[in-house]
Design a protein around this motif. Structure first.
Motif, short mmCIF file in Angstrom:
data_model
loop_
_atom_site.label_atom_id
_atom_site.label_comp_id
_atom_site.label_asym_id
_atom_site.label_seq_id
_atom_site.Cartn_x
_atom_site.Cartn_y
_atom_site.Cartn_z
N ARG A 375 0.85 -1.20 0.00
CA ARG A 375 0.00 0.00 0.00
C ARG A 375 0.88 1.25 0.00
N LEU A 376 2.06 1.15 0.62
CA LEU A 376 3.03 2.24 0.55
C LEU A 376 3.39 2.55 -0.89
N HIS A 377 3.62 1.51 -1.68
CA HIS A 377 3.97 1.69 -3.09
C HIS A 377 2.84 2.36 -3.85
N ALA A 385 1.27 10.34 -1.69
CA ALA A 385 2.24 10.42 -0.60
C ALA A 385 2.93 11.78 -0.56
N GLU A 386 3.11 12.40 -1.70
CA GLU A 386 3.87 13.66 -1.74
C GLU A 386 3.26 14.76 -0.89
N PRO A 387 1.92 15.00 -0.96
CA PRO A 387 1.36 16.04 -0.09
C PRO A 387 1.56 15.74 1.40
N ARG A 397 8.27 8.04 9.55
CA ARG A 397 7.02 8.15 10.31
C ARG A 397 5.83 7.76 9.43
N TRP A 398 5.86 8.20 8.18
CA TRP A 398 4.80 7.84 7.24
C TRP A 398 4.78 6.34 7.00
N ALA A 399 5.95 5.75 6.79
CA ALA A 399 6.04 4.32 6.53
C ALA A 399 5.64 3.51 7.75
N PHE A 400 6.04 3.96 8.95
CA PHE A 400 5.72 3.21 10.17
C PHE A 400 4.22 3.03 10.34
N GLY A 401 3.44 4.05 9.96
CA GLY A 401 1.99 3.94 10.09
C GLY A 401 1.44 2.76 9.30
N THR A 533 9.01 8.90 -5.83
CA THR A 533 8.54 9.00 -7.21
C THR A 533 7.03 9.12 -7.23
N SER A 534 6.51 9.64 -8.33
CA SER A 534 5.06 9.75 -8.50
C SER A 534 4.63 9.13 -9.81
N SER A 535 5.47 8.22 -10.32
CA SER A 535 5.14 7.59 -11.60
C SER A 535 5.48 6.11 -11.53
#
Length: 535
Positions: A375-377, A385-387, A397-401, A533-535
């Motif tokens: 789901r991270l990917h 994820a960028e915003p 911290r984002w990944a730990f969630g 990345t966003s692509s």
């Protein structure tokens, strides 16, 4: 051809412009996924006759099996009724239901990926700005699913031809028919939701309901004649009766369902804008209710956790309830005892069966942890994820969630599986619960590998599915094929203690846990150093 006919009726040949190009693109994108799904499913089916010859080599043993299945409602609920004692018919009985389930899952994933996934990511809007017909994307998705199911049917029909050409063809077409019914079902569901994840979940829920209806019907009758069995497309596969005086007219049910559902999907697709749906997503919560990255991860994944939890609880209850019946069926068959021993326990037959079922649940839980980690990917490549990372939230911290949901979720679903097994069996509560929780280190190793692949490079993340599929194949088919122990040991599950019934091995459990920690740490280190990345 059927999909093309729908589209022509709906708006002329211009509606199909670009279908060929989109189909080639879809098959190119799925050049790894489709062969893996088709290959695993075909190998599972084609390996079964030799396994059955080892288990029930004499006519007397096969006759005894048929007699026992007539009175064993719990096993009929799991596998379906037996219609003949030939090895072809026994293959259709033993593996037909599960081959149909795998074909259905493969098909719904293909269709949702090339319809709702494309719209959700925004790529479909860009593609539609070119000379592409309105219904070309849906047509290409259904044709891609049809190609995958056709190849699967050919492999099964060709591989089992030695057991009887007509029966092999019927089984192959029946399994492909189940796949196409759920491919067109997914095409309908994709029109109602803006989320690809929800589309997959809802279609999978329909598939689960079809399995439950079939199981309830088969437990009530020994010949597949129950109304509940006939309501389910999986029940149609049983009642096609491959290798047992085939009922060819049952194939018309698959064709009619696919045609009607396909027509409905085309009609719905023509009545909405690209990117929209008939059931738009609800607005998010008011400001302040999602104050942490962990809270956001929970909101995104709570539906998945709930669905897997309910599924594992129900599966545990079913497997627990059929434990005594499995012991009666195996009886004095030493070959069957040996297969169960290689899959799980090493002591009493009931403990052996329970250990093998616990192991199977652990293997399936590995699919959950891969989906949850990745789901991270999905959040990264979709640009969502960028915003989040642009604010006061670091990458770790984002990944730990999300990782807390992934790894903690496995604890929950295996705990519920243990509770279900113990409730269904009615005995050995603590040993069964402990056996389920002992599966966690091996599950975490698979999850840790997914974290490592994603953290090092997003392009490598999809390979985690290949790893999970290989582990599932080794654990599911390996013991029945009598593969060397060295091959079974490739899987982390091969190093776990075989509980209940076996001896506890804390050393192996500790090593596997340590490996999982190292893999997660390596993945997080890679994520911290690379570009987002966003692509």
């Amino acid at each position: 051809m059927t999909a093309a006919a729908f589209a022509v009726r709906a708006g002329g040949s211009r509606q199909l412009a670009g279908t060929g190009t989109l189909l080639r693109f879809a098959l190119r994108r799925d050049r790894a996924m489709i062969p893996i799904w088709v290959g695993v499913n075909a190998l599972m089916v084609l390996s079964m006759p030799n396994t059955l010859k080892n288990l029930y080599g004499t006519a007397a043993e096969r006759a005894d099996l048929l007699q026992q299945m007539e009175t064993n409602a719990s096993l009929r609920a799991m596998l379906g009724p037996v219609f003949d004692d030939s090895f072809g018919a026994l293959t259709a009985w033993r593996i037909g239901v599960y081959a149909g389930l795998l074909a259905a899952v493969m098909s719904l994933l293909i269709v949702v990926r090339h319809t709702r996934d494309e719209e959700e990511s925004g790529r479909q809007e860009m593609i539609s700005s070119a000379m592409v017909g309105r219904r070309a994307p849906l047509t290409a998705a259904l044709l891609a699913a049809a190609v995958a199911n056709a190849v699967l049917a050919l492999l099964i029909a060709g591989g089992l031809a030695g057991q009887g050409a007509s029966g092999a063809l019927a089984l192959g077409l029946g399994i492909a028919g189940v796949g196409m019914v759920f491919a067109t079902m997914a095409a309908i569901v994709a029109q109602f939701t803006e989320s690809a994840r929800l589309a997959r979940g809802l279609t999978a829920a329909v598939l689960g309901a079809a399995f439950v209806l079939r199981a309830a019907g088969d437990s009530a009758t020994d010949d597949g004649s129950s109304l509940l069995t006939w309501i389910s497309p999986i029940g149609w596969l049983e009642n096609l009766r491959p290798f047992a005086n085939e009922r060819w007219w049952v194939l018309l049910l698959f064709a009619a369902a696919a045609v009607i559902q396909g027509a409905a999907a085309y009609e719905l697709a023509g009545r909405r804008d690209v990117g929209m749906s008939f059931l738009p997503s609800r607005p998010g919560p008011a400001d302040g209710r999602l104050g942490t990255a962990g809270a956001l991860a929970w909101r995104l994944q709570r539906g998945s956790v709930l669905g897997w939890s309910i599924g594992f609880l129900l599966a545990g209850i079913v497997y627990g309830a059929m434990t005594e019946g499995a012991a009666d069926l195996v009886g004095d068959n030493e070959q069957a005892r040996e297969i169960f021993r290689r899959m799980g326990g090493q002591s009493a037959l009931t403990d052996t069966f329970l250990a093998s079922m616990v192991g199977m649940l652990g293997l399936v839980a590995a699919l959950y942890i891969v989906a949850s980690v990745l789901r991270l990917h999905g959040e990264e490549t979709s640009g969502r994820a960028e915003p989040v990372l642009a604010g006061a939230v670091g990458r770790l911290r984002w990944a730990f969630g999300h990782l807390l949901i992934a790894f903690g979720g496995t604890v929950l679903i295996m705990l519920l599986a243990g509770l279900g097994l113990a409730a269904g069996y009615g005995k050995e509560f603590w040993p069964i619960l402990g056996a389920c929780l002992i599966q966690l280190p091996a599950i975490w190793v698979i999850g840790g590998l997914a974290v490592l692949l994603y953290g090092v490079s997003p392009q490598l993340a999809v390979a985690a599915w290949g790893v999970a599929g290989a582990v599932l194949l080794i654990g599911w088919i390996g013991p029945a094929l009598d593969v060397p122990q060295a091959v079974l040991d490739v899987s982390p599950f091969g190093h776990l203690p075989k509980l209940p019934g076996g001896e506890m091995e804390w050393g192996a459990v500790s090593v596997l846990t340590g490996i999982a920690v190292v893999l997660v740490a390596g993945g997080l280190a890679g994520l911290r150093r690379r570009d987002v990345t966003s692509s």
